[in-house]
Design a protein around this motif. Structure first.
Motif, short mmCIF file in Angstrom:
data_model
loop_
_atom_site.label_atom_id
_atom_site.label_comp_id
_atom_site.label_asym_id
_atom_site.label_seq_id
_atom_site.Cartn_x
_atom_site.Cartn_y
_atom_site.Cartn_z
N PHE A 320 0.81 -1.21 0.00
CA PHE A 320 0.00 0.00 0.00
C PHE A 320 0.85 1.27 0.00
CE2 PHE A 320 -3.16 -3.09 0.94
CZ PHE A 320 -4.39 -2.53 0.61
N GLY A 321 2.17 1.10 -0.14
CA GLY A 321 3.05 2.25 -0.29
C GLY A 321 3.19 3.10 0.95
N VAL A 322 3.10 2.48 2.14
CA VAL A 322 3.27 3.24 3.39
C VAL A 322 4.44 2.69 4.21
CG1 VAL A 322 0.84 3.93 3.46
CG2 VAL A 322 1.54 1.85 4.64
N ASP A 323 5.32 1.93 3.55
CA ASP A 323 6.51 1.42 4.22
C ASP A 323 7.57 2.52 4.29
OD1 ASP A 323 6.43 0.98 1.28
OD2 ASP A 323 8.53 0.45 1.58
N ASP A 324 8.63 2.28 5.03
CA ASP A 324 9.64 3.32 5.25
C ASP A 324 10.28 3.80 3.95
OD1 ASP A 324 9.09 3.13 7.92
OD2 ASP A 324 10.86 1.94 8.44
N GLU A 325 10.59 2.85 3.06
CA GLU A 325 11.22 3.24 1.79
C GLU A 325 10.30 4.12 0.96
OE1 GLU A 325 13.14 1.13 -2.20
OE2 GLU A 325 12.82 -0.06 -0.40
N GLU A 328 10.14 7.60 2.37
CA GLU A 328 11.33 8.38 2.03
C GLU A 328 11.19 9.00 0.64
OE1 GLU A 328 13.94 9.17 3.74
OE2 GLU A 328 13.98 7.80 5.46
N VAL A 329 10.74 8.19 -0.32
CA VAL A 329 10.55 8.69 -1.68
C VAL A 329 9.48 9.78 -1.71
CG1 VAL A 329 9.80 8.06 -4.01
CG2 VAL A 329 11.28 6.51 -2.72
N MET A 330 8.40 9.54 -1.00
CA MET A 330 7.29 10.49 -0.94
C MET A 330 7.75 11.82 -0.33
SD MET A 330 3.51 9.48 0.49
CE MET A 330 3.76 7.79 -0.08
N PRO A 348 2.92 2.01 11.25
CA PRO A 348 4.25 1.67 11.75
C PRO A 348 4.28 1.37 13.24
CG PRO A 348 4.34 3.61 10.34
CD PRO A 348 2.90 3.34 10.62
N TYR A 349 3.24 1.81 13.96
CA TYR A 349 3.27 1.73 15.41
C TYR A 349 2.32 0.66 15.98
CZ TYR A 349 4.94 6.28 13.94
OH TYR A 349 5.60 7.28 13.28
N VAL A 404 -4.76 8.74 3.81
CA VAL A 404 -4.31 9.95 4.49
C VAL A 404 -3.15 10.59 3.73
CG1 VAL A 404 -3.12 10.80 6.57
CG2 VAL A 404 -5.11 9.29 6.80
N LEU A 405 -2.20 9.76 3.30
CA LEU A 405 -1.05 10.28 2.56
C LEU A 405 -1.46 10.83 1.20
CD1 LEU A 405 1.59 7.54 3.44
CD2 LEU A 405 1.51 9.89 4.28
N LEU A 406 -2.43 10.16 0.55
CA LEU A 406 -2.91 10.63 -0.75
C LEU A 406 -3.52 12.03 -0.61
CD1 LEU A 406 -3.56 10.03 -3.76
CD2 LEU A 406 -5.74 9.08 -2.98
N ARG A 407 -4.24 12.25 0.48
CA ARG A 407 -4.88 13.56 0.67
C ARG A 407 -3.85 14.65 0.99
NH1 ARG A 407 -8.23 10.64 4.88
NH2 ARG A 407 -9.68 9.38 3.65
#
Length: 409
Positions: A320-325, A328-330, A348-349, A404-407
């Motif tokens: 889903f593209g919410v990993d640490d790597e 970082e790119v985002m 992550p928590y 959330v990140l998309l918004r």
């Protein structure tokens, strides 16, 4: 610890399993199912006969097939049309990222070139040379690019459709392969039209004219027009890119849909939800396979289970593209500190405070929510292992994090 809810007989368990299995897959849209109806019918038949082992075997083989079956997508078209950019968009990578298709100002594709999706290793996008180049004359084109290997073709165009491309489309259709026409750079067309005719500019009218030009070209050559998608490789959520993705998913065989869905970039909340629904099907299927005993411990999670849950959570975060790597790119692309992005999300928590007590609390909290939402498995006496309920929690959490990140970006 180690106590179980269910004390029903084997026959009652099978009946509950069959009922729950049937109900779940009936609620799943046909075009989104990742298991074929034939396999679903086979599983139901085994459960009807009380053959738990047979049902387990069919589910196991179906999931293995989904994980391993290759998906090959051919992308071809004229030089400068945006083939490489479209491939990168489909892979969710930038032109400078490792493994990206080369985007250049001179022809770069002199042979068919495979690009493995960075997260879905069974998916390969093939950048094909344009038809009519020296090494690929029209009469030999399909044979030389090994047309039989691809699930479908995407023909990319940025101007008018040429006679060579019309011949290619006709040959692909003759070979009984699906193909889709993607018209790129429509954002530039709209900008140019607006600059030239600022007073009379009509966005929808311009898009209609572009589409009609292609339809008319096919009609003038006595050919049925394929589905035509107007896209911008720069602005994926605009125009027809989401529609293109929906169409490709629908047209793929059921067992190939899952990995293709997971490969798609998070360009809209609907795309993220689609990934969630697809992953739910695999978790449900795994749960039926592993939980055919219809039992769940009231308390207690084994150390091995904790480690497996960590792996699952990390796997979902990557998909889903919410990993640490990915964060970082985002952060680099959006020019915000990565710590700021991490504060927006929860996944992550989830397992930050390890131990049986914390996981047990998560389980009980989600169990109540799960039962309320489904009204099915718990009501009928069907219980999965605790770890599967937690996987559903992980899925819901990473899904919301992705939104959330998309918004925010």
């Amino acid at each position: 610890m180690g106590q179980y809810f269910s004390d029903t007989s084997k026959n009652e368990d099978c009946g509950e399993l069959e009922s729950s299995f049937t109900t779940y897959f009936k609620m799943t849209n046909t075009e989104s199912k990742i298991i074929t109806q034939e396999i679903i019918d086979s599983i139901e038949l085994h459960l009807t006969k009380g053959n738990i082992q047979g049902a387990n075997s069919v589910i196991r083989d179906a999931l293995k097939n989904i994980d391993n079956i290759p998906i090959n997508i051919a992308v071809t078209g004229e030089f400068g049309a945006g083939k490489s950019s479209l491939i990168n968009a489909l892979m969710g990578v930038g032109p400078e990222d490792e493994g990206a298709a080369e985007v250049g100002v001179v022809p770069t594709t002199m042979r068919r070139t495979p690009y493995k999706h960075p997260k879905i290793q069974t998916l390969t996008l093939w950048d094909l040379p344009g038809i009519g180049t020296v090494n690929f004359p029209p009469k030999d084109y399909l044979e030389k690019v090994k047309f039989q290997e691809y699930d479908f073709f995407i023909i990319v165009s940025a101007t008018r459709f040429t006679k060579l491309e019309l011949d290619l489309a006709k040959a692909i259709r003759f070979m009984k392969k699906n193909y889709y026409l993607v018209r790129t750079k429509v954002d530039r067309d709209l900008d140019n039209e607006k600059k030239c005719n600022p007073r009379t500019f009509d966005r929808e009218k311009t898009l209609h004219q572009i589409r009609s030009m292609y339809v008319n070209t096919f009609s003038q050559n006595n050919m049925d027009a394929p589905q035509i998608f107007l896209v911008s490789n720069m602005y994926l959520s605009d125009y027809d890119f989401p529609v293109l993705m929906d169409t490709l998913i629908k047209d793929l065989p059921a067992q190939k849909r899952h990995n293709f869905m997971l490969s798609l970039p998070n360009i809209t909340e609907a795309a993220i939800d689609r990934k969630n629904k697809s992953m739910q099907q695999t978790v449900w299927s795994e749960a039926f396979k592993a939980g055919l005993l219809a039992t769940v411990p009231v308390v207690g999670i084994l150390r091995d289970d904790v480690e497996k849950l960590k792996e699952k959570l990390n796997h979902y975060r990557v998909l889903f593209g919410v990993d640490d790597e990915s964060l970082e790119v985002m952060a680099k692309d959006s020019q915000v500190p990565v710590e700021q992005l991490k504060k927006l999300i929860k996944s992550p928590y989830l397992l930050e405070t390890e131990g049986e007590t914390t996981l047990g609390e998560l389980f009980l909290k989600y169990l109540e929510k799960f039962a309320s939402a489904t009204g099915g498995p718990l009501a009928t006496g069907l219980y999965f292992r605790k770890t599967f309920y937690l996987q559903f929690l992980f899925l819901d959490t990473v899904t919301e994090d992705a939104k959330v990140l998309l918004r925010q970006i």
